[in-house]
Write a protein that holds these residues in place. Structure first.
Motif, PDB file in Angstrom:
ATOM      1  N   GLU A   1       0.811  -1.218   0.000  1.00 28.02           N
ATOM      2  CA  GLU A   1       0.000   0.000   0.000  1.00 28.02           C
ATOM      3  C   GLU A   1       0.835   1.255   0.000  1.00 28.02           C
ATOM      4  O   GLU A   1       0.515   2.222  -0.670  1.00 28.02           O
TER       5      GLU A   1
ATOM      6  N   ASP B   1       0.029   3.563  -2.977  1.00 28.72           N
ATOM      7  CA  ASP B   1      -0.898   4.648  -2.676  1.00 28.72           C
ATOM      8  C   ASP B   1      -0.384   5.474  -1.500  1.00 28.72           C
ATOM      9  O   ASP B   1      -1.038   5.566  -0.464  1.00 28.72           O
TER      10      ASP B   1
ATOM     11  N   ARG C   1       0.307   8.323   1.080  1.00 29.79           N
ATOM     12  CA  ARG C   1      -0.630   9.391   1.421  1.00 29.79           C
ATOM     13  C   ARG C   1       0.069  10.649   1.910  1.00 29.79           C
ATOM     14  O   ARG C   1      -0.494  11.733   1.844  1.00 29.79           O
TER      15      ARG C   1
ATOM     16  N   GLU D   1      -6.785   7.044   9.805  1.00 25.89           N
ATOM     17  CA  GLU D   1      -7.112   6.254   8.623  1.00 25.89           C
ATOM     18  C   GLU D   1      -7.915   7.123   7.678  1.00 25.89           C
ATOM     19  O   GLU D   1      -8.817   7.830   8.094  1.00 25.89           O
ATOM     20  N   THR D   2      -7.572   7.049   6.410  1.00 30.66           N
ATOM     21  CA  THR D   2      -8.382   7.783   5.436  1.00 30.66           C
ATOM     22  C   THR D   2      -8.833   6.818   4.364  1.00 30.66           C
ATOM     23  O   THR D   2      -8.282   5.735   4.222  1.00 30.66           O
ATOM     24  N   ALA D   3      -9.813   7.221   3.607  1.00 30.49           N
ATOM     25  CA  ALA D   3     -10.263   6.486   2.435  1.00 30.49           C
ATOM     26  C   ALA D   3     -10.610   5.035   2.747  1.00 30.49           C
ATOM     27  O   ALA D   3     -10.512   4.170   1.894  1.00 30.49           O
TER      28      ALA D   3
ATOM     29  N   PRO E   1      -7.105  16.462   1.695  1.00 27.84           N
ATOM     30  CA  PRO E   1      -8.110  15.432   1.400  1.00 27.84           C
ATOM     31  C   PRO E   1      -7.514  14.382   0.463  1.00 27.84           C
ATOM     32  O   PRO E   1      -6.658  14.699  -0.364  1.00 27.84           O
ATOM     33  N   ILE E   2      -7.995  13.161   0.590  1.00 28.93           N
ATOM     34  CA  ILE E   2      -7.407  12.043  -0.149  1.00 28.93           C
ATOM     35  C   ILE E   2      -7.406  12.284  -1.663  1.00 28.93           C
ATOM     36  O   ILE E   2      -6.430  11.970  -2.348  1.00 28.93           O
ATOM     37  N   ASP E   3      -8.450  12.878  -2.205  1.00 31.16           N
ATOM     38  CA  ASP E   3      -8.494  13.095  -3.661  1.00 31.16           C
ATOM     39  C   ASP E   3      -7.406  14.057  -4.101  1.00 31.16           C
ATOM     40  O   ASP E   3      -6.771  13.879  -5.136  1.00 31.16           O
TER      41      ASP E   3
ATOM     42  N   LYS F   1      -4.604  14.467  -2.586  1.00 29.13           N
ATOM     43  CA  LYS F   1      -3.328  13.767  -2.483  1.00 29.13           C
ATOM     44  C   LYS F   1      -3.046  12.988  -3.758  1.00 29.13           C
ATOM     45  O   LYS F   1      -1.944  13.013  -4.293  1.00 29.13           O
ATOM     46  N   ARG F   2      -4.049  12.288  -4.220  1.00 29.77           N
ATOM     47  CA  ARG F   2      -3.833  11.428  -5.393  1.00 29.77           C
ATOM     48  C   ARG F   2      -3.500  12.253  -6.620  1.00 29.77           C
ATOM     49  O   ARG F   2      -2.781  11.807  -7.495  1.00 29.77           O
TER      50      ARG F   2
END
Ligand SMILES: Nc1ncnc2c1ncn2[C@@H]1O[C@H](COP(=O)(O)OP(=O)(O)OP(=O)(O)O)[C@@H](O)[C@H]1O
Ligand SMILES: Nc1ncnc2c1ncn2[C@@H]1O[C@H](COP(=O)(O)OP(=O)(O)OP(=O)(O)O)[C@@H](O)[C@H]1O
Ligand code: SF4
Ligand SMILES: [Mg+2]
Ligand SMILES: [Mg+2]
Lengths: 361, 366
Positions: B257, B261, B263, B323-325, B337-339, B341-342
Motif C-alpha cells: 500500500e 498509494d 498518502r 485512517e483515510t479512504a 483530502p485524499i483526492d 493527495k492522489r
C-alpha cells in the motif's frame, strides 16, 4: 585542443607494501574520460576505486603505468609543476564532515581554489559567490562555518570549492553516499546539471548503481583491482556480460514490492583479500559459471561491437558471431599472447537469475 | 541437550493474541542546555508475531531512539519517556532495569549498524556468544560452545568450529555483522530489532544478510523491527512500514500500500527521490527542498510544514495519525483530502514525487 581524450590512464598498477607482503590495490587498469563525459566507477568496498581515483590525480604515485591529460604524459611531471595544472582536476570527497576545515569560513574555503588559479583577491569575492550560487547556496553562506551546515550543504560547499577552480575534470569519490536519499537526489541533479551546463567531465565513484545510472554516460566495474566490465551505461545495464556485474545488479534492492518474488542470482561470499588474490579470473571462487580455464587463466578484456567490454571466459549473451567481431584489449602482460577467446558455447548456461535491467531487455 | 526453544507461529492466529509489540503515545525527550530535545513524539506502532515492520525516515527523525527506548537504552538522568510500550503484555517503560536485562538478549535481541560497537575487540567471538547464552540459560560451558558453533554455522560463517576462537578484527564487515546476528539469535528471541543492519555493507553482502533475517523469520516465526533509510530494502523485506519525520510517525501502511498509494507528502518525496534502476531515466529526480527541522526548535503544526509545497492554513495544527479512504491499517498525518493527495503526488510522467503545485497540477487542472 587536441584529439586526445581529456584524461587517459593506461596500465595503471598501484601496490602497497603491507605486513603480509604486497597488496595490489589497482591492477593494470586502462581508462579514458572524454571531455564532458561522466564515467561511473563501481564495485564492492575495497576493490580499489578510491585508490584509482587518487592515482589519476597523482595524489599517490602509480607503481606502474601512465597518466595523460589531453595527450600530455603527466606521470613523471614533478609535483611542483603539477600544481599549475592541478586546478584542472578537482576532487570531491565522500565525507562531508571531514573534508572541510572547521576553522575556516565557507567563503575562505571556496576562495582557496581561486588562489590555486592565481585569481587576484579583488576578483575572488564575485567568483566565490558565483560558485556558491551554482550549487544552490546563497550569499549568506559566505561567512558561515562548516559546523553550521547540514551534510548536504557541506557537500555542496565541497562541489563549489571544486568548481571555483574551473576544472575540466571533477573526480567525485562517493559524493552522495553519506547523505539522506532526499538530499542525495538534490546533489545528483546538481552533478547532472554541471555536466550539461558547463561540459564538466566527471569520474564518479559510487557503490549505488541506481545513482550511477542516473549520472553516468559510461560505467566501469572493478573487482579486486581490475576492470572486469565497462561500456555505455545503457549497454551495461541492459546487457551486462560479466557474471559479477550481473550479480551486483541483481543484488540492488528494488523499491517496488511487486518485484519481490523475482528470481535472483545471489553470489556467495565476499571479496577475497587483495594480498593473495585467487589465480586466473579473480572472481572464479564466487562465480556460478567458473570452469577450469577460469581457475588458471586471467581473462582478457574483450571489446564487443556495441561498445561494451568484459573480461570473462564465459560472458552472458555473447554469440560466436559476437566473439568473431570482438577485439581484444592490448594487455601489456606477455601472457596476453596465449589467451583464450570467450567461449560462447558455455555462455548463458546457468543464467536463471534476473538482473533488474535484464527483465526488460 | 536442551535445544533453544524457538517460539513457533500459531497455526491459525487470532489477531489479539498475535500482537507482540504495542506502542502508543510514546515520547522521548532528552535534556539539553538549550531545552528538551523532543526526539520522539506520540509514536504509535504495533507489531504482530512473525511480521517484519520497517521503520524509515530521514536522518535524525527518531528511528534509533524509538528502537533503543524499547530496550531501555535511552534511560538516563533527565530523559523524559512517556506513553506506552508493551511487549507481550509486559510494560517496557515501567519495567525495572533488572527486568529489562532478563528480556534483553533473551526475548528481544538487537543488531546495530556498527558491529564493532557491540563486539568486544579483545575477546574471542565464541566467548562473547557463549557468555550471552550462559547469562540467560543455565547451561554448561561445553553446551554453550556447541550452541555457539551451531549459531555461527546457521548464519553462514564457513568453518565455524575454527572461527569460533577468532577475534572480531579477524572478520570482514559482512562476517562481523553475521556474528552479531548469531549472537542476537542464539537465545531464540521473539523479536529482533535491527537498526540499519546492512547500511555499511555492499549490496551483495546486504542481500545475503537480509535473506538470512527473512529465513530466520520464516523458520522461527520471529518478529523483526527493521530500521533503515533505504526504501529498496523496505520493499524487499517489510510486511508493514512506518515512515517517521521530525520524531513523529507520518504514515503507516502495509508495504504494498505504501508504494502503491502513499498518502503523506514526505512519503511521496522519499519514493520520488530514488533514481529508478529500470525504464526511462527522469531528467531530474524530484527532491525534497530544504533540511529537516531541529528537534530543539520544532515548528508548531505539521512537522513537515516547512518543506512541504502543499502546505495550507490548516497545517498550523498537528494533523492526527488517522485512517483515510476506508483502507484499514493505512494511517497518515496530513490534512490534505485524499483526492487532492492522489492528484498532487503524480508528476507529468506519472511517477510519484513531491512536486510543486505548478508541475503537479498542469495536466489535471487544464
Ligand atoms: N595506503 C594504503 N596502504 C595499504 N593498503 C591500502 C592503502 N590504501 C588502500 N589500501 C588497500 O587497497 C585496497 C583498495 O582500497 P580502496 O580504498 O581503493 O577501495 P575502495 O574501492 O575505494 O573501497 P570503498 O568502497 O570501501 O571506499 C583495499 O584492500 C585497501 O585496504
Ligand atoms: N542521547 C541523546 N541525547 C540527546 N539527543 C539525542 C540523543 N540520541 C539522539 N538524540 C537526538 O534525537 C534525534 C533523533 O535521533 P535518532 O538517532 O533516533 O535519529 P535516526 O532517525 O536514527 O537518524 P539516523 O538515520 O541518522 O540514524 C536526533 O536529533 C538526535 O540528535
Ligand atoms: S499536513 Fe500540510 S504541510 Fe504537512 S504534509 Fe500535509 S500538506 Fe504538507
Ligand atoms: Mg573508497
Ligand atoms: Mg539511527
Amino acid at each position: 585542443m587536441s584529439d586526445a581524450p581529456l584524461m587517459k590512464v593506461e596500465h595503471i598498477r598501484q601496490e602497497f607494501a603491507v605486513k603480509d607482503g604486497t597488496l595490489r590495490a589497482v591492477d593494470d587498469v586502462t581508462l579514458t574520460i572524454d571531455r564532458g563525459e561522466t564515467v561511473g566507477l563501481v564495485g564492492e568496498s575495497g576493490c580499489g576505486k578510491s585508490t584509482l581515483a587518487r592515482t589519476v590525480l597523482r595524489l599517490i604515485e602509480p607503481t606502474q603505468g601512465t597518466i595523460a591529460l589531453e595527450g600530455r604524459d603527466i606521470t613523471k611531471v614533478p609535483q611542483r609543476e603539477l600544481r599549475a595544472i592541478r586546478h584542472r582536476m578537482q576532487m570531491v570527497f565522500q565525507d562531508p564532515y571531514g573534508s572541510l576545515n572547521p576553522r575556516r569560513r565557507i567563503g575562505a574555503i571556496v576562495g582557496d581554489a581561486l588562489d590555486l588559479r592565481g585569481v587576484p583577491k579583488s576578483e575572488q569575492r564575485t567568483q566565490v559567490i558565483a560558485a556558491l550560487e551554482r550549487v544552490g547556496l546563497g550569499i549568506d553562506h559566505l561567512h558561515r562555518w562548516p559546523h553550521e551546515l547540514s551534510g548536504g550543504q557541506r557537500q555542496r560547499v565541497g562541489v563549489a570549492r571544486a568548481l571555483a577552480a574551473s576544472p575540466d575534470l571533477l573526480i567525485a569519490d562517493e559524493p552522495v553516499s553519506a547523505l539522506d536519499v532526499s538530499v542525495q537526489a538534490q546533489l545528483v541533479n546538481l552533478l547532472v546539471d554541471l555536466q550539461r551546463d558547463l561540459g564538466l567531465a566527471q569520474l564518479f565513484v559510487a557503490h549505488d548503481l541506481s545513482v550511477v545510472r542516473q549520472v553516468a554516460d559510461r560505467i566501469a566495474v572493478m573487482y579486486l583491482g581490475r576492470i572486469v566490465e565497462s561500456g555505455p551505461t545503457d549497454v551495461v545495464f541492459a546487457r551486462a556480460r560479466h557474471p559479477y556485474t550481473r550479480a551486483l545488479l541483481a543484488a540492488v534492492p528494488i523499491a517496488d514490492p511487486s518485484r519481490r518474488g523475482r528470481q535472483r542470482e545471489a553470489i556467495r561470499g565476499e571479496l577475497p583479500s587483495p594480498i593473495d588474490p585467487p589465480p586466473g579470473c579473480h572472481f572464479h571462487p564466487r562465480c556460478p559459471h567458473a570452469t577450469d580455464v577460469c581457475m588458471t587463466e586471467q581473462p582478457a578484456l574483450w571489446h564487443y561491437a556495441d561498445g561494451g567490454r568484459a573480461a570473462c571466459h564465459h560472458p552472458y549473451g555473447v554469440s560466436a558471431a559476437d566473439v568473431a567481431a570482438a577485439s581484444r584489449d592490448d594487455l601489456a602482460s606477455p601472457a596476453a599472447a596465449g589467451m583464450s577467446a570467450p567461449d560462447p558455447s558455455t555462455a548463458d548456461l546457468a543464467d536463471a537469475g534476473e538482473t533488474p535491467a535484464g527483465a526488460q531487455a | 541437550m536442551t535445544a533453544p526453544t524457538a517460539p513457533t507461529p500459531a497455526g491459525a492466529p487470532d489477531a489479539a493474541s498475535d500482537l507482540l509489540l504495542d506502542i502508543d503515545g510514546l515520547g522521548v525527550a532528552f535534556p539539553s542546555e538549550r531545552g528538551p530535545i523532543h526526539a520522539v513524539r506520540d509514536v504509535r506502532l504495533t507489531l504482530r508475531r512473525g511480521e517484519v515492520l520497517a521503520v524509515v525516515g530521514e536522518s535524525g527523525s527518531g528511528k534509533s531512539v524509538t528502537a533503543l527506548t524499547l530496550l531501555g537504552l535511552t534511560r538516563g538522568r533527565g530523559t523524559a519517556i512517556t506513553g506506552k510500550a508493551e511487549f507481550d503484555g509486559i510494560d517496557l517503560i515501567g519495567a525495572s532495569d533488572s527486568q529489562l536485562r532478563r528480556i534483553r538478549g533473551k526475548r528481544i535481541a538487537m543488531v546495530f549498524q556498527d558491529p564493532m560497537s557491540s563486539l568486544n575487540p579483545v575477546l574471542r567471538i565464541g566467548h562473547q556468544i557463549a557468555e550471552q547464552i550462559r547469562a540467560h540459560e543455565g547451561v554448561g560451558k561445553a553446551e554453550a560452545r556447541k550452541r555457539t558453533i551451531d549459531a555461527l554455522t546457521e548464519v553462514g560463517i564457513p568453518r565455524a568450529a575454527e572461527r569460533v576462537d577468532a577475534y572480531p578484527h579477524e572478520f570482514s564487515g559482512g562476517m562481523r555483522q553475521r556474528v552479531m546476528i548469531a549472537m542476537a539469535l542464539v537465545c531464540g528471541p521473539e523479536l529482533l530489532i535491527a537498526d540499519e543492519p546492512t547500511t555499511a555493507l555492499d549490496v551483495t553482502v546486504q542481500a545475503q544478510i537480509l535473506d538470512l533475517i527473512l529465513r530466520l523469520r520464516d523458520e522461527r516465526g520471529m518478529s523483526v523491527m527493521l530500521v533503515t533509510h533505504d526504501l529498496g530494502v523496505v520493499a524487499e523485506t517489510a510486511d508493514q512500514v512506518a515512515v517517521m519525520y521530525g520524531g513523529r510517525i507520518v504514515e503507516q501502511a502495509p508495504c504494498d500500500e505504501l508504494f502503491a498509494d502513499p498518502r503523506h507528502p514526505y512519503s511521496w518525496g522519499l519514493i520520488g527521490s530514488i533514481p529508478p534502476l529500470t525504464g526511462a531515466k527522469p531528467e531530474y529526480l524530484p527532491t525534497i527542498a530544504g533540511t529537516p527541522p531541529s528537534p530543539l526548535a520544532l515548528p508548531a503544526g505539521c512537522p513537515f510544514r516547512a518543506r512541504c509545497p502543499h502546505e495550507f492554513e490548516q497545517c498550523a495544527e498537528v494533523p492526527p495519525l488517522a485512517e483515510t479512504a476506508g483502507a484499514p491499517g493505512h494511517l497518515d498525518r496530513c490534512w490534505l483530502p485524499i483526492d487532492e493527495k492522489r492528484i498532487r503526488r503524480a508528476g507529468a510522467d506519472g511517477r510519484i514525487g513531491l512536486l510543486h503545485d505548478a508541475e503537479a497540477t498542469t495536466e489535471e487542472s487544464a
